[in-house]
Design an enzyme around this catalytic site. Sequence first.
Site, PDB file in Angstrom:
ATOM      1  N   HIS A 164      -9.391   0.235  -6.821  1.00  0.00           N
ATOM      2  CA  HIS A 164      -8.431   1.077  -7.548  1.00  0.00           C
ATOM      3  C   HIS A 164      -7.803   0.272  -8.680  1.00  0.00           C
ATOM      4  CE1 HIS A 164      -7.613   4.762  -4.935  1.00  0.00           C
ATOM      5  NE2 HIS A 164      -8.659   4.171  -4.373  1.00  0.00           N
ATOM      6  N   ALA A 214      -8.093   5.601 -14.449  1.00  0.00           N
ATOM      7  CA  ALA A 214      -7.233   6.738 -14.795  1.00  0.00           C
ATOM      8  C   ALA A 214      -6.445   6.477 -16.081  1.00  0.00           C
ATOM      9  CB  ALA A 214      -6.268   7.047 -13.644  1.00  0.00           C
ATOM     10  N   ASP A 231      -7.944  12.261  -4.982  1.00  0.00           N
ATOM     11  CA  ASP A 231      -7.498  10.866  -5.085  1.00  0.00           C
ATOM     12  C   ASP A 231      -6.095  10.758  -4.477  1.00  0.00           C
ATOM     13  OD1 ASP A 231      -7.609   8.188  -5.945  1.00  0.00           O
ATOM     14  OD2 ASP A 231      -6.699   8.672  -7.893  1.00  0.00           O
ATOM     15  N   GLU A 235      -7.123   3.902   2.485  1.00  0.00           N
ATOM     16  CA  GLU A 235      -6.651   2.664   1.832  1.00  0.00           C
ATOM     17  C   GLU A 235      -5.892   1.815   2.838  1.00  0.00           C
ATOM     18  OE1 GLU A 235      -4.940   3.006  -2.102  1.00  0.00           O
ATOM     19  OE2 GLU A 235      -3.438   1.470  -1.657  1.00  0.00           O
ATOM     20  N   ASP A 269      -4.476   8.775   1.824  1.00  0.00           N
ATOM     21  CA  ASP A 269      -3.836   7.493   1.530  1.00  0.00           C
ATOM     22  C   ASP A 269      -2.609   7.301   2.418  1.00  0.00           C
ATOM     23  OD1 ASP A 269      -2.674   5.233   0.588  1.00  0.00           O
ATOM     24  OD2 ASP A 269      -2.408   5.925  -1.474  1.00  0.00           O
TER      25      ASP A 269
HETATM   26  P1  13P Z   1      -5.705   3.002 -13.215  1.00  0.00           P
HETATM   27  O1  13P Z   1      -4.752   4.060 -13.639  1.00  0.00           O
HETATM   28  O2  13P Z   1      -5.133   1.648 -13.244  1.00  0.00           O
HETATM   29  O3  13P Z   1      -7.009   3.090 -13.922  1.00  0.00           O
HETATM   30  O4  13P Z   1      -6.021   3.275 -11.661  1.00  0.00           O
HETATM   31  C1  13P Z   1      -6.784   4.378 -11.313  1.00  0.00           C
HETATM   32  C2  13P Z   1      -6.834   4.590  -9.855  1.00  0.00           C
HETATM   33  O5  13P Z   1      -6.955   3.675  -9.075  1.00  0.00           O
HETATM   34  C3  13P Z   1      -6.753   5.961  -9.374  1.00  0.00           C
HETATM   35  O6  13P Z   1      -6.716   6.032  -7.990  1.00  0.00           O
END
Ligand code: 13P
Length: 283
Positions: free
Chosen positions: A208, A232, A82, A134, A104
């Site tokens: 995201h 996340a 990620d 992105e 990214d």
């Molecule tokens: P959040 O922490 O807002 O859930 O976002 C997760 C994310 O986009 C990881 O790339």
Amino acid sequence: MSFVTSQQMLEDARNGQYAVPAFNIENMEMVQAVLQTAAELRSPVMLQTTPSTVKYAGVEMLQAMVRAAAELCPVPVALHLDHGESSDLAVQALRAGYTSVMIDGSKLPLAENIAITQKVVGIARAVRIPVEAELGKVGGKEDGLEVSAKEAAYTDPEEARQFVGATGVNSLAVAIGTAHGFYKGEPKLDFERLARIRAIVDVILVLHGASGVPDEAVRRCIALGVSKVNFATELRAALTRGVREALTDPGIIDPKVFMKAGKQCVQETVRQKILVCGSAQRA
Ligand code: 13P
């Protein structure tokens, strides 16, 4: 059963009009919590690690742990890098056996974002691993990356079409008003922009910053063509809440006991998110 690339599961999600949930994991308990829940609900799933998680545990350790867990799991599981911040990090992940990577370059000027994305697509294609990029800037704080509300920039549909054509990327994270981390008020998403992007961009679209976004808004994004949704912050918060509660008992010193409490809270969050994504019973 299956440690797979993200390609087929994302295409299936797009055709079936649901989304693959992608959960950021930081340790073994989070991996177990996600995979046990995905197995129970028969959902395909992506696990992903940010650069700071990679720094914390190393790509080899993370890949070996996820692969071992995935091989015991009856649903398809992909491991994704990620917010890969450099081509070197993407190469490290590919060498370690990640089955999906993100580069990214969204903080870079457009031409540089295109150039770095082209480079990673070229490398990943040689080993048949799909790449996410992105365009536009998702606001908020994820890892060491912070984008202030002023810096956050929505994805321009026409630019997105050109970016996808120039890079050959497999999926695209779009900025439509979500932000990483928790929100202060209710986020206002630009659904109309998402629909315009979907109409002219022919790759998988990724949302995201879905922690704290109301379920209805996530569902609407999926109906408008998002096929991967990232979560996340809510998982981290759930793990910490469970551990914190368990540790109010000073007699508890066994990590297996307090981590189990954290894991149960993560499982509950993962269950809700799988149901929101509509991916249950799709594996
Ligand atoms: P959040 O922490 O807002 O859930 O976002 C997760 C994310 O986009 C990881 O790339």
